[in-house]
Design a protein around this motif. Structure first.
Motif, PDB file in Angstrom:
ATOM      1  N   LEU A 384       2.931 -11.336  -4.778  1.00 48.79           N
ATOM      2  CA  LEU A 384       2.221 -12.613  -4.613  1.00 48.79           C
ATOM      3  C   LEU A 384       3.198 -13.776  -4.753  1.00 48.79           C
ATOM      4  N   GLY A 385       4.353 -13.628  -4.110  1.00 47.56           N
ATOM      5  CA  GLY A 385       5.470 -14.525  -4.357  1.00 47.56           C
ATOM      6  C   GLY A 385       5.189 -15.996  -4.166  1.00 47.56           C
ATOM      7  N   GLU A 386       4.578 -16.367  -3.057  1.00 53.90           N
ATOM      8  CA  GLU A 386       4.369 -17.793  -2.821  1.00 53.90           C
ATOM      9  C   GLU A 386       3.196 -18.338  -3.621  1.00 53.90           C
ATOM     10  N   ALA A 387       2.260 -17.492  -3.975  1.00 53.68           N
ATOM     11  CA  ALA A 387       1.185 -17.947  -4.861  1.00 53.68           C
ATOM     12  C   ALA A 387       1.753 -18.302  -6.233  1.00 53.68           C
ATOM     13  N   VAL A 388       2.661 -17.454  -6.721  1.00 49.73           N
ATOM     14  CA  VAL A 388       3.345 -17.758  -7.978  1.00 49.73           C
ATOM     15  C   VAL A 388       4.270 -18.958  -7.786  1.00 49.73           C
ATOM     16  N   SER A 458      -6.143  -7.275  -1.455  1.00 49.66           N
ATOM     17  CA  SER A 458      -7.090  -6.845  -2.483  1.00 49.66           C
ATOM     18  C   SER A 458      -6.335  -6.405  -3.734  1.00 49.66           C
ATOM     19  N   ILE A 459      -6.608  -7.077  -4.860  1.00 46.31           N
ATOM     20  CA  ILE A 459      -6.041  -6.717  -6.156  1.00 46.31           C
ATOM     21  C   ILE A 459      -7.186  -6.245  -7.043  1.00 46.31           C
ATOM     22  N   TRP A 468       0.166  -2.204  -6.161  1.00 43.75           N
ATOM     23  CA  TRP A 468       1.500  -2.186  -5.550  1.00 43.75           C
ATOM     24  C   TRP A 468       1.430  -1.656  -4.126  1.00 43.75           C
ATOM     25  N   SER A 469       0.754  -0.536  -3.930  1.00 44.25           N
ATOM     26  CA  SER A 469       0.683   0.089  -2.614  1.00 44.25           C
ATOM     27  C   SER A 469       0.012  -0.835  -1.599  1.00 44.25           C
ATOM     28  N   ARG A 470      -1.077  -1.467  -1.986  1.00 41.68           N
ATOM     29  CA  ARG A 470      -1.743  -2.396  -1.070  1.00 41.68           C
ATOM     30  C   ARG A 470      -0.885  -3.631  -0.808  1.00 41.68           C
ATOM     31  N   GLY A 471      -0.096  -4.027  -1.801  1.00 45.86           N
ATOM     32  CA  GLY A 471       0.760  -5.192  -1.623  1.00 45.86           C
ATOM     33  C   GLY A 471       1.824  -4.981  -0.567  1.00 45.86           C
ATOM     34  N   VAL A 472       2.504  -3.821  -0.587  1.00 42.44           N
ATOM     35  CA  VAL A 472       3.541  -3.584   0.412  1.00 42.44           C
ATOM     36  C   VAL A 472       2.918  -3.362   1.789  1.00 42.44           C
ATOM     37  N   LEU A 473       1.719  -2.772   1.836  1.00 40.92           N
ATOM     38  CA  LEU A 473       1.031  -2.609   3.116  1.00 40.92           C
ATOM     39  C   LEU A 473       0.579  -3.965   3.659  1.00 40.92           C
ATOM     40  N   PHE A 474       0.114  -4.848   2.783  1.00 39.99           N
ATOM     41  CA  PHE A 474      -0.283  -6.200   3.184  1.00 39.99           C
ATOM     42  C   PHE A 474       0.904  -6.939   3.807  1.00 39.99           C
TER      43      PHE A 474
END
Length: 703
Positions: A384-388, A458-459, A468-474
């Protein structure tokens, strides 16, 4: 798009680097002796912007400039037990991580509205920090993926599984990311021949160790690591519940060794002109037979793409042959191991510890695992790099810092343009094209103008592995969505909380995130000479990447197109060869020399960038006389600002890895860039006969 980041790795105290060292990626050998954990050293920055107490003025600058500039810092500094190296970048990154932790933990406590970025940040971090929940799950999160691997029965099934595994985790011109541990890498970026559109690039991958040399070289160290790697594979498969893990591990190692033989070395992968190979969709089965490309591309979400880049074409073809030629059982063992290996940091303690034992201790020499909160901050920031980052800049990046950094960047661009005007060896036609390219540069400071949308990610609370898995797929799907759309020339490729900088040749853009604009790189209250030597040198470095051995191949629109007159290119290459030879003479470890060609692009950027930063400092004076402060002249403060950026200590495995696989010279060697600038010699009274002295004709002046 091509990224050339200004990148530094931290290393360990087992190796003390002399004045001939430079910066590089972390290495992978176990330390001879592990230093005891030590408090993080604090930079003692002087009133005019650099660390006087860290200098060792008993050393002669002309014999050992690194020692002169940072010797006492080296003596008093221990590499923390959870690191394989320590650099200025790493120290500043600690500050950024502490700030980011506060932002993330506040989000975790705030109970923000469901679906909001703040809620996602908090849930991601809290899920990773919930060790009891993760421990209770054990290996269960892996089961769906491992079951799918066990169901592979045919080459078509295997091709589909390989396609489904690809993610957007490679980058053709970021040599710290030339290949992925996944079997194939996919890089989605500007079409190098027409940067108004995007192109998917296939890239080599599939190795669990850092480079082909780790599999193929006969040195005792690499032979030892291969034995440890086989044991690690077996241990991971055993933890995941597999029978006969030792036999499976041997099959995996044999397959990875075969993959390594197909790989293109780092220096060849960096050759953009040779690597810009285009295959049409119809050509894939004949160019790379062995894979069911319909199944692969369908699973990868690229079934409708008409053309592809094959960056390391011979490696892509070689891997395809292995898909057809190696037993399916070997591929199943291989895919199972890498599924476990990738997911291990998000699983129970046994997986985490085994993952660190090989990747942290054996490969990089770090004696201790990083604290969990630090890993959690990194993982949350990755997803969530840019959100942070949006919250980071609101709290930690002032309008004053942004304005001053922008003004410095403008001066560096102006100075570089004046250097082009003064070139005696370049023809007017090539000069005009160079000036046109410079005029088309985009400079981004601090943070992007438009923030990334995470509404589709989706978190789930309590699902660290799944998040983590959904993050890299996103992230992969975000990149896939670019295909067929106009190129976004405002896209950022680093988050604001990243301590780094980059040049994107296909966009003619340079990016300086907020987190790098901190002491000792940049301090709005510091003396200008030090700031220009430090962050000004970084700015000049990134600008110069537009004109290094790779950037010089891109025109003002970012297209891969020769804009040089032949005699100019011949002169440029001859001067660049002198720089490659200069760095090939350095020996960071006994018997381990640098490959001057491999680090050439970064060294060209250092030499030209520091020269431009020096001129930019003089421009900033607007006719005023340079000041001597506390006994240091302006020129001395400028060069010390540069050298102290490269304060670094390395564990031997990390240093070795940097030299073997990296395109950046390790930190102390980057400090030696000064040898090529005429102004350095009178500043420190460097005379013929001293170790670092170069005769005027031997000093490299690329721009």
């Amino acid at each position: 798009m091509i990224l050339r980041p200004f990148w530094f790795a931290a290393a360990s105290a087992a190796v003390l680097l002399s004045a001939c060292a430079t910066t590089a990626p972390p290495s992978t050998e176990a330390p001879i002796t592990a230093p005891a954990p030590a408090p993080k050293p604090q930079a003692q920055v002087g009133t005019f912007g650099f660390d006087v107490a860290g200098m060792d003025t008993s050393a002669a600058a002309g014999d050992d400039f690194f020692r002169y500039a940072v010797g006492k810092w080296v003596d008093r500094t221990e590499i923390p037990a959870d690191r394989s190296s320590l650099t200025s970048f790493a120290i500043i990154s600690e500050t950024a991580a502490t700030r980011t932790r506060a932002i993330i933990e506040e989000a975790a406590r705030a109970n923000a509205p469901a679906g909001s970025d703040a809620r996602k940040i908090g849930d991601y971090f809290a899920s990773f920090m919930d060790e009891a929940r993760i421990e209770a799950l054990g290996a269960a999160p892996l089961k769906p993926e491992l079951d799918a691997i066990a169901a592979i029965r045919s080459r078509t099934d295997l091709s589909r599984a390989l396609g489904a595994s690809v993610r957007a985790d490679t980058d053709a011109l970021n040599a710290t990311n030339f290949y992925t541990e996944r079997p194939f890498g996919v890089w989605i970026a500007e079409d190098l021949d027409d940067t108004s559109i995007y192109r998917p690039y296939l890239m080599q991958g599939g190795l669990g160790m850092p480079d082909r040399e780790y599999y193929l070289a006969d040195t005792p160290r690499f032979v030892e690591l291969r034995g440890k790697y086989v044991a690690h594979i077996a241990a991971m498969l055993k933890l995941a519940g597999y029978s006969d893990p030792e036999a499976r591990a041997k099959r995996v190692m044999a397959l990875e060794t075969a993959i390594a033989r197909t790989h293109v070395p780092v220096d060849q992968s960096a050759d953009v002109a040779k690597s810009n190979t285009v295959w049409t969709r119809a050509e894939l089965p004949t160019k790379a037979p062995g894979i069911d490309w319909d199944a692969f591309l369908g699973a990868a979400g690229m079934a409708d793409q008409p053309r592809f880049g094959a960056w390391q074409a011979s490696a892509i073809s070689g891997m395809a042959k292995l898909v057809d030629g190696q037993p399916i059982q070997a591929w199943q063992d291989y895919l199972a191991f890498h599924t476990v290996e990738r997911g291990a940091p998000y699983l129970s303690k046994a997986f985490v510890d085994e993952h660190f034992a090989f990747n942290g201790q054996a490969l990089s020499g770090a004696p201790q695992q990083r604290e969990r909160w630090k890993r959690g901050v990194d993982f949350t920031s990755n997803a969530l790099g840019e959100a942070v980052g949006k919250l980071y800049v609101e709290r930690h990046f002032s309008p004053q810092a942004k304005a001053e950094a922008q003004e410095m960047a403008e001066n560096v661009l102006k100075a570089f343009g004046q250097r082009i005007d003064r070139l005696e060896w370049m023809t007017p036609k090539t000069k005009a094209r160079a000036k046109a390219k410079l005029a088309n540069f985009r400079v981004y400071v601090g943070y992007p103008d438009r923030w990334r949308d995470y509404s589709g990610l989706s978190i789930v609370p309590g699902d660290a592995y799944g998040n983590w898995s959904r993050g890299v797929l996103f992230e992969y799907r975000r990149n896939l969505a670019k295909l067929g759309k106009p190129v976004d020339r405002t896209e950022w490729f680093m988050t604001p909380q990243t301590v780094n900088a980059l040049f994107a040749p296909s966009q003619n853009s340079i990016i300086f995130p907020a987190a790098i604009l901190e002491p000792t790189f940049f301090d709005p209250n510091a003396d200008a000479a030090v700031n220009y030597g430090a962050i000004g040198g970084v700015m000049g470095h990134e600008v110069s990447h537009g004109f290094d051995d790779t950037g010089a191949l891109f025109d003002e629109e970012g297209n891969l197109k020769n804009w040089w007159e032949p005699e100019d290119m011949a002169r440029f290459k001859a001067e660049a060869r002198k720089l490659a030879d200069q760095y090939s003479a350095y020996e960071p470890l006994p018997g381990v020399r640098m490959n001057g060609e491999q680090v050439l692009g970064e060294n060209i950027a250092d030499v030209a960038g520091l020269a431009a930063a020096y001129d930019a400092y003089r421009l900033s004076l607007k006719g005023a006389a340079p000041q001597t402060i506390d006994g240091f002249t302006a020129d001395q403060r400028f060069f010390l600002g540069w050298a102290q950026n490269y304060r670094s200590k390395f564990r031997e495995p990390t240093l070795r890895r940097m030299v073997v696989t990296g395109v950046h010279s390790p930190g102390p060697w980057r400090a030696l860039t000064v040898r090529n600038l005429d102004a350095w010699y009178p500043a420190f009274d460097v005379k013929p006969g001293q170790k670092l002295y170069l005769a005027p004709d031997d000093r490299v002046k690329v721009w």
